[in-house]
Scaffold this active site. Sequence first.
Site, PDB file in Angstrom:
ATOM      1  N   GLU A 335     -46.800 -29.254   2.563  1.00 57.83           N
ATOM      2  CA  GLU A 335     -45.720 -28.729   1.736  1.00 57.83           C
ATOM      3  C   GLU A 335     -44.502 -29.651   1.821  1.00 57.83           C
ATOM      4  O   GLU A 335     -44.138 -30.128   2.893  1.00 57.83           O
ATOM      5  CB  GLU A 335     -45.356 -27.297   2.123  1.00 57.83           C
ATOM      6  CG  GLU A 335     -44.941 -27.080   3.554  1.00 57.83           C
ATOM      7  CD  GLU A 335     -44.674 -25.602   3.866  1.00 57.83           C
ATOM      8  OE1 GLU A 335     -45.384 -24.739   3.318  1.00 57.83           O
ATOM      9  OE2 GLU A 335     -43.760 -25.327   4.650  1.00 57.83           O
ATOM     10  N   CYS A 336     -43.930 -29.910   0.665  1.00 59.41           N
ATOM     11  CA  CYS A 336     -42.713 -30.708   0.502  1.00 59.41           C
ATOM     12  C   CYS A 336     -42.869 -32.100   1.121  1.00 59.41           C
ATOM     13  O   CYS A 336     -43.491 -32.966   0.535  1.00 59.41           O
ATOM     14  CB  CYS A 336     -41.510 -29.969   1.076  1.00 59.41           C
ATOM     15  SG  CYS A 336     -39.943 -30.502   0.309  1.00 59.41           S
TER      16      CYS A 336
END
Length: 453
Positions: A335-336
Amino acid sequence: MVSIPRIVIGAPASGHGKTTVATGLLAAFARRGLPVAPFKVGPDYIDPGYHALAAGRPGRNLDPVLVGEGLIGPLFAHGAAGAELAVVEGVMGLYDGRVGAGDTGSTAQVAALLNAPVILVVDAAAQGRSIAALVHGFRSFGSVRLEGVILNRVGSDRHEALLREACEEVGTPVLGAMRRADAVAAPSRHLGLIPAAERRAEAQASVDALAALVANSVDLDEVEAIARSAPTLHAEPWSPSEAVGQPTEGRPVIALAGGPAFSFSYAETPELMTAAGAEVVVVDPLRDEKLPAGTRGLVVGGGFPEVYASELSANEPLRREVDALAAAGGPIVAECAGLLWLCRTLDDAPMCGVLDADAAMTQTLTLGYRDAVALADSPLAQAGTRVTGHEFHRTAVHPRSGLLLSPAAGAAWQWRGADPEGFALPHVHASYLHLHWAGAPTLARNVVTAALE
């Protein structure tokens, strides 16, 4: 039933010094020999890093938007186990929460859910007698128990006397007055404070300075008395084992990215994977050239890979191992920051190449909660799974989603007002969306099961 003494540190708005005061209180009480538990309202990853240095135990987040209000008490009780006092740092202004949702996600809501007294931190640098109107307004609005004020950035003895007199006019005790002090300031960057993991020695020095500043400026005995006035909290401590159910057999090794470049991870993430049956081993992509022995899966949270792009790129052995893990069908969830690392390039520096996409810094800040639905099956979630997450970055990935790559690749999520986002492949899930797995513990079980398979 939880009888932990507790206080919530709020402010009229961002920038008044909540982190300064909360971290300083944690450090000062810890130096008195009092076991303290640190918490942060909202999705912030950076402040808990400083809290952890101050308290000597993990900083945890309390976010009703991400996990639901019913889990705030249980998560608090879980994180405060063994402590004799808890300090909860608020987010933004006292009543600021999710846009368009009233006080949902606000410091005030969390204080109410914890039945905890509130201390208001006010930046008094440009304040005079008018501070009385501000404090009176915050005491009159809403239903929180505002038990006192800590004045920050006070200029002189005369200034302090003026402010104390004004607060006394509206019946609000001043619990402390902190002078301007450059030694306690933490440097900032494009997404806020530089994480403690990136400047551990300097961060520890800042925390030590904060402990001294707060101990000399704040009535710690009175703050502790206010914390002890909190009534018994009716909450059963959250259990990662109960959340995920019966653990899987086989105990697969799942690597969890950490270190300075990937310091954004909720404390409950490894706890849930461990409870689901995994052996979680931290890997630092800036230092380690190999994945842990026997790695069957990889979870990469958030952080600042854009700051370390050249160092991450230079670690070619680990990049190759990650690409090989993906090629062999090992589940990878990112994520990210993890999404950026899996791309072909980041600001033209070669990355892992798991995704046929390129990432780059931008001038645009993307920020906010997202109610999302999974568009395709992945190691993290089945198509149709609904979650609430948080987006916070100044980068962009091209293409934006797997739908633009090939028919075999899907998008990770869809939310209102935006095109499909992220990448959902049979063994890879990569997206900008930050998730708190305590709010959806099946995600942890999905990852562990995928690692076994």
